[in-house]
Structures are given as C-alpha cells and as structure tokens.
Design an enzyme around this catalytic site. Sequence first.
Site, PDB file in Angstrom:
ATOM      1  N   HIS A  23       0.870  -1.173   0.000  1.00 25.91           N
ATOM      2  CA  HIS A  23       0.000   0.000   0.000  1.00 25.91           C
ATOM      3  C   HIS A  23       0.906   1.222   0.000  1.00 25.91           C
ATOM      4  CE1 HIS A  23      -3.918   1.883   0.601  1.00 25.91           C
ATOM      5  NE2 HIS A  23      -3.403   2.633   1.570  1.00 25.91           N
ATOM      6  N   LYS A 168      -9.972   6.251  -4.508  1.00 31.27           N
ATOM      7  CA  LYS A 168      -9.010   7.258  -4.077  1.00 31.27           C
ATOM      8  C   LYS A 168      -7.622   6.807  -4.482  1.00 31.27           C
ATOM      9  CE  LYS A 168      -7.825   8.147   0.372  1.00 31.27           C
ATOM     10  NZ  LYS A 168      -7.989   8.706   1.742  1.00 31.27           N
ATOM     11  N   LYS A 170      -3.504   7.381  -3.960  1.00 32.54           N
ATOM     12  CA  LYS A 170      -2.433   7.926  -3.147  1.00 32.54           C
ATOM     13  C   LYS A 170      -1.343   8.451  -4.077  1.00 32.54           C
ATOM     14  CE  LYS A 170      -3.842   6.756   1.070  1.00 32.54           C
ATOM     15  NZ  LYS A 170      -4.033   7.725   2.167  1.00 32.54           N
ATOM     16  N   ASP A 199      -5.239  11.709  -2.788  1.00 35.36           N
ATOM     17  CA  ASP A 199      -4.714  12.021  -1.460  1.00 35.36           C
ATOM     18  C   ASP A 199      -3.215  12.266  -1.606  1.00 35.36           C
ATOM     19  OD1 ASP A 199      -4.044  12.288   1.175  1.00 35.36           O
ATOM     20  OD2 ASP A 199      -4.674  10.285   1.792  1.00 35.36           O
ATOM     21  N   GLU A 225      -7.501  15.423  -1.102  1.00 33.48           N
ATOM     22  CA  GLU A 225      -7.228  15.298   0.333  1.00 33.48           C
ATOM     23  C   GLU A 225      -5.820  15.771   0.678  1.00 33.48           C
ATOM     24  OE1 GLU A 225      -7.356  11.855   3.845  1.00 33.48           O
ATOM     25  OE2 GLU A 225      -8.017  11.397   1.803  1.00 33.48           O
ATOM     26  N   ASP A 252      -7.205  16.533   6.293  1.00 35.38           N
ATOM     27  CA  ASP A 252      -7.050  15.291   7.053  1.00 35.38           C
ATOM     28  C   ASP A 252      -6.080  15.516   8.218  1.00 35.38           C
ATOM     29  OD1 ASP A 252      -6.867  12.733   8.048  1.00 35.38           O
ATOM     30  OD2 ASP A 252      -5.879  11.879   6.311  1.00 35.38           O
ATOM     31  N   LYS A 276     -11.377  10.608  11.410  1.00 41.00           N
ATOM     32  CA  LYS A 276     -10.733   9.349  11.774  1.00 41.00           C
ATOM     33  C   LYS A 276     -10.750   9.242  13.294  1.00 41.00           C
ATOM     34  CE  LYS A 276      -7.729   9.226   7.708  1.00 41.00           C
ATOM     35  NZ  LYS A 276      -6.358   9.421   7.184  1.00 41.00           N
ATOM     36  N   GLU A 330     -14.349   5.250   3.817  1.00 41.02           N
ATOM     37  CA  GLU A 330     -13.366   4.345   3.226  1.00 41.02           C
ATOM     38  C   GLU A 330     -12.946   3.284   4.250  1.00 41.02           C
ATOM     39  OE1 GLU A 330      -9.181   6.642   3.878  1.00 41.02           O
ATOM     40  OE2 GLU A 330     -10.330   7.270   2.123  1.00 41.02           O
TER      41      GLU A 330
END
Length: 394
Positions: A23, A168, A170, A199, A225, A252, A276, A330
Amino acid sequence: MPATHFIERIQARILDIATIRPHKLSFGAISQQSPVIVQLWLSNGASGFGEAATIGGPSWNEESPESILHAINEHLAPALLGTDGTRAGQALALMDTRCRGNAFAKSAVEMALIDALARTLGVPAWQLLGGKRHESLPLAWTLASGDVQRDLEEAHLRLEQKRHRIFKMKIGARAPEADLAHVSQIARGLEGHATLTVDVNQAWDGNTARRFLPRMIDAGVTLIEQPVAKWNVEALKTLTTALGDRASIMADETVCTPQDAMRLAREQACHVFSLKVAKHGGLLRTRAVAEIAEAADIGWYGGTMLETSLGSAASAHVFSTLGTQHHGCELFGPQLLVDDIVTERMPIVDFELQLPDGPGLGIEIDPERLERFDRARQGLNATHVDLGRRTLTV
C-alpha cells in the site's frame, strides 16, 4: 442496571497482519499492519474491545504501535482501573490529566469502554453516540499499487462486484508530472463509471498544489485530500478559494482536535473534514469535530487508518450518527488485510457498507485469530508479553 460498574481490567497487545499487496503512500509503502488491540473488563463481567491502528507506524504521526502500547500499559490503564466504567466522558477526561496527547492510545481504550458499556445495556454502540441516521454508507477503495494497469484491473473488478465506485489514489511519492500522468490514465479508464479522489498526504507545497491540482480536476478528480503540509493552513485556504466549486478540498492531518476544526471553520480553509476516530482521540471527540463541521456547513468523509473489522465497526457506529452532508467512507481496511480478527465482517451491498446493529460494536472477536497475530506470541517482541495484563478486584 446498577448505578456503577467499575473498570476491573485492561489488556493491550500489538498484532502483526500482512496486507494483500503493498500500500503505497507519499511517505513510503506498507506491507503489514500492526494494530494495537485493547480488551477492557467491567466488574459485572462484561468486556469490550478497542483498536488503534497507524499507517506506516510513526511515519503518519507521532504515535507508533509500540508507543501506543506503552501509553496504555504505563499511564492510561493504571489511571482508569477501579473507576466508574459507565462514564466514558469522565474516563476520557481522566486519561487527559494523566497523559498529554496520545490520541490513538486514548481512542482504543475509550472504544473498548463504550463497547463494554453498550454490551452491558444490550444496545448497539450508536445508541450511546446520539442515535443512527444512516443504515449504510457509500464505500470507497484506495488504488495504491502505483501501477496503472494493476490499479485499473483492481478498480474494474470492484465495480463488477458492486463493492466500490468511489476510488481514491495515493499520490505525492513521485514527481508531480508523473502523478498527473498516472491520475489522468486512471481517470480515463474509469470515466463514467466511478468518482475519483486523490490524497497527496502533505507531499506538496502550496505552489506545486496550485500548479497541478487544476489539471487533475480537468482530468476528472472531484475531491482532493490534504495537498499541503498540515501546518500550512494558509495554502489550504488559498486552494479552497481558488478552486471554488470545481472540486472539494479535504483536510485530514490538519484537522485532529476540535480546536483544529474551529480554526479551519473560521478560516473557511477547506470544504470537507476527513474524520478518523484514532486521530481525534476517540468516538466522542469524533462527534465533537463532526458537530463543528455541520455547524460550519463543512462536509465530512469517513476516513480509515486501515483498521481491522474491529476499528472499522467502531468508526461505522459513530459515522452512522452524523449528518447528511457526507462523501461516503473508506472503511476498507479489513479487505486490505490477508486475514481479520472477527468471526464475520460487515457486509457490502450495492457499493455501500452495511452498518452493524448488534450489541456493542456489533461484531464478535475470534479469539484464535487474536492469538495467532499477537506479536508477543509470535516471539517478535517478547518484552511485551503480559505487560498489558493488569488486574484490580473491586
């Protein structure tokens, strides 16, 4: 129910669970998640579970699995043992007096306490958090392999499965030109089938963001984001004003505390808050941040720290109580892990996560899986064996 149930025991442990693929984020790639799992017992015999997960250990913020475990074992648990377990807000205030910061650690303990209390009452946790306003939420998926073909194959499979149609990406690890090319190819491949978010994870300065975000919007991006560093509120505000209604800017890392939320609201520095539970310091403070967003006409998005189904279910409970000005959630963390620690995951139906209604957090922990992934039992960190096993009889 008797007026008081004391907190009798708190146990914390670190798990190590591999991901199904790397990831990739702007600050690195992860192939393993190491959530801290807390179990809390009340004097009536009821127990609850909580979770604090970080993305990339301390790469995302100041806390790591090891520091979270230490804060719980050495400071938070000793402060709470023997206190009234029916007063979650008071427990949170007590943790604040004994330990500055450490929002992730506090969130795991508070989550376990609310789970135990809700199970004592025989009600879902959302009933203790203001009442449910949503039965389900649109569920996003993050495309973070770094490879265009693999990302598109992954996205189309999840569209066919009716699991996700919000994606989304990254970005920020490569040159902005390379990111723009990558995003543009994905956008073309998904045009007419899905919405696309990027993001940046704080990777750009204000000038870079001003140059490249309009071009990404032209390519099809609708939500952006944290494009700049968390301290750079002025740049965030400038981007929000400049982009107008072309796309939404989402904060965020910049919005962790209610005080952060107030500043962003006053400055009109973003369109959306990414919520979050861990970064806000628990379920109660997540609601506090969300209430500021609602009062300021700021939207919300249900973010993740790639939790197991435990932390994801807790997040789902608090998200279910929030207003209608949202951009989905998410809570896909369980799908990114090779295995989970629950007997049954929350279902996904027609692109939406179905929110749990059972007692407490509405999911059941599988003890065998919990033991299997326990870092101490795997012999990877023997110094933590039994450090979380603190008992007080009252």
